[in-house]
Design a protein around this motif. Sequence first.
Motif, short mmCIF file in Angstrom:
data_model
loop_
_atom_site.label_atom_id
_atom_site.label_comp_id
_atom_site.label_asym_id
_atom_site.label_seq_id
_atom_site.Cartn_x
_atom_site.Cartn_y
_atom_site.Cartn_z
N ARG A 50 -9.98 46.05 -34.68
CA ARG A 50 -9.78 47.50 -34.77
C ARG A 50 -8.41 47.87 -35.34
NH1 ARG A 50 -12.96 50.10 -30.61
NH2 ARG A 50 -15.06 49.54 -31.24
N ARG A 51 -7.59 46.87 -35.63
CA ARG A 51 -6.24 47.06 -36.15
C ARG A 51 -5.38 47.91 -35.21
NH1 ARG A 51 -6.43 47.92 -42.49
NH2 ARG A 51 -7.91 49.54 -42.09
N ILE A 52 -5.55 47.67 -33.91
CA ILE A 52 -4.76 48.37 -32.90
C ILE A 52 -3.44 47.64 -32.70
CG2 ILE A 52 -4.69 49.04 -30.46
CD1 ILE A 52 -7.78 49.37 -30.67
N VAL A 53 -3.48 46.33 -32.70
CA VAL A 53 -2.27 45.50 -32.56
C VAL A 53 -2.34 44.42 -33.64
CG1 VAL A 53 -0.94 43.99 -31.05
CG2 VAL A 53 -2.18 45.91 -30.07
N PRO A 54 -1.28 44.25 -34.43
CA PRO A 54 -1.28 43.20 -35.46
C PRO A 54 -1.40 41.81 -34.83
CG PRO A 54 0.51 44.75 -35.81
CD PRO A 54 -0.06 45.05 -34.46
N PRO A 55 -2.06 40.89 -35.51
CA PRO A 55 -2.26 39.54 -34.95
C PRO A 55 -0.95 38.85 -34.59
CG PRO A 55 -3.17 39.69 -37.20
CD PRO A 55 -2.67 41.04 -36.82
N GLU A 56 0.11 39.10 -35.37
CA GLU A 56 1.39 38.46 -35.10
C GLU A 56 1.97 38.91 -33.76
OE1 GLU A 56 0.66 40.19 -37.85
OE2 GLU A 56 0.59 38.69 -39.44
N GLN A 57 1.79 40.20 -33.42
CA GLN A 57 2.27 40.69 -32.13
C GLN A 57 1.46 40.10 -30.99
OE1 GLN A 57 2.35 45.00 -32.41
NE2 GLN A 57 4.55 44.95 -32.72
N LEU A 58 0.13 40.00 -31.18
CA LEU A 58 -0.70 39.40 -30.15
C LEU A 58 -0.31 37.94 -29.91
CD1 LEU A 58 -4.26 40.80 -30.84
CD2 LEU A 58 -2.80 41.25 -28.88
N GLU A 59 -0.11 37.22 -30.99
CA GLU A 59 0.29 35.82 -30.87
C GLU A 59 1.61 35.70 -30.10
OE1 GLU A 59 1.52 32.05 -33.66
OE2 GLU A 59 0.36 33.67 -34.55
N ALA A 60 2.55 36.58 -30.43
CA ALA A 60 3.84 36.56 -29.75
C ALA A 60 3.66 36.82 -28.25
CB ALA A 60 4.79 37.60 -30.36
N LEU A 168 -8.45 60.02 -33.58
CA LEU A 168 -9.80 60.48 -33.28
C LEU A 168 -10.76 59.29 -33.26
CD1 LEU A 168 -11.86 62.72 -32.77
CD2 LEU A 168 -11.96 63.07 -35.26
N GLN A 169 -10.58 58.36 -34.19
CA GLN A 169 -11.42 57.17 -34.23
C GLN A 169 -11.30 56.37 -32.92
OE1 GLN A 169 -10.52 54.47 -37.44
NE2 GLN A 169 -12.18 53.11 -36.95
N GLU A 170 -10.08 56.22 -32.42
CA GLU A 170 -9.88 55.49 -31.16
C GLU A 170 -10.49 56.26 -29.99
OE1 GLU A 170 -5.66 53.42 -32.53
OE2 GLU A 170 -5.64 55.26 -31.33
N ARG A 171 -10.36 57.58 -30.02
CA ARG A 171 -10.92 58.42 -28.96
C ARG A 171 -12.45 58.28 -28.92
NH1 ARG A 171 -9.69 64.66 -29.22
NH2 ARG A 171 -11.27 65.29 -27.75
N ILE A 172 -13.07 58.28 -30.09
CA ILE A 172 -14.52 58.13 -30.17
C ILE A 172 -14.93 56.75 -29.65
CG2 ILE A 172 -16.46 57.91 -31.78
CD1 ILE A 172 -15.03 60.14 -33.46
N ALA A 173 -14.16 55.72 -30.00
CA ALA A 173 -14.46 54.36 -29.54
C ALA A 173 -14.33 54.25 -28.02
CB ALA A 173 -13.54 53.35 -30.22
N ARG A 174 -13.26 54.86 -27.47
CA ARG A 174 -13.06 54.81 -26.01
C ARG A 174 -14.22 55.44 -25.27
NH1 ARG A 174 -7.59 56.45 -26.87
NH2 ARG A 174 -8.14 58.58 -26.39
N ALA A 175 -14.71 56.57 -25.79
CA ALA A 175 -15.76 57.32 -25.10
C ALA A 175 -17.15 56.88 -25.53
CB ALA A 175 -15.58 58.81 -25.37
#
Length: 199
Positions: A50-60, A168-175
């Motif tokens: 979903r491109r919410i968190v970049p892979p490099e940040q998740l890896e860190a 709005l896209q994230e809001r729609i996904a959450r709900a």
Amino acid sequence: MTTGTDTALAHRLLEAGLVDPLLLQGCLGEVRTRRGADPEVSLALLLVERRIVPPEQLEALLYGRQVSFEDAGSAALPDRFGEFEVVRELERGGMGAVLEVRDNQGNRLALKTLLPGGAADSELLARFQREAELTARLDHPHVVRIHAAALEAKPPYLVIDHLPGGTLQERIARANGLPLPESLSVALKLASALQHAHA
């Protein structure tokens, strides 16, 4: 059911302030739902997808390294832009980033900037400047306001209203979609803003 890894990652994301708690809760719910059909789905995969968190940040986060702006791409950004102190990165693309910032009075705002490589691109810089000029002309309750702009700064930036709760896209996904009355309300607000912008 979420795994221990998903739960640990969720806690680390919240501690680092990288993901809105409501958005994270929606993502965990989606992982639980999707895991019935795909046992390989995980919170990390969903956040990257979903491109919410970049892979490099998740890896860190997963491997206990310090998370910094450099982990989100090749260009590091300053901790301050003029009077605005960076709180956290909200979004990053190939040429720019949106940051949550705090002004000297403690107000939370959003700062949109070009990454150093993007600022060197004259066409991209001209589009950024045009966006600032056009947005500054608009005064409408459903259009963000510009609070400050430093178009000659290195890197250039705009400071606009911060609208918490994600896109709005994230809001729609959450709900998992929006109820019809809310969908109509959003559509009317968007139409009103577009009409104002094109008047």
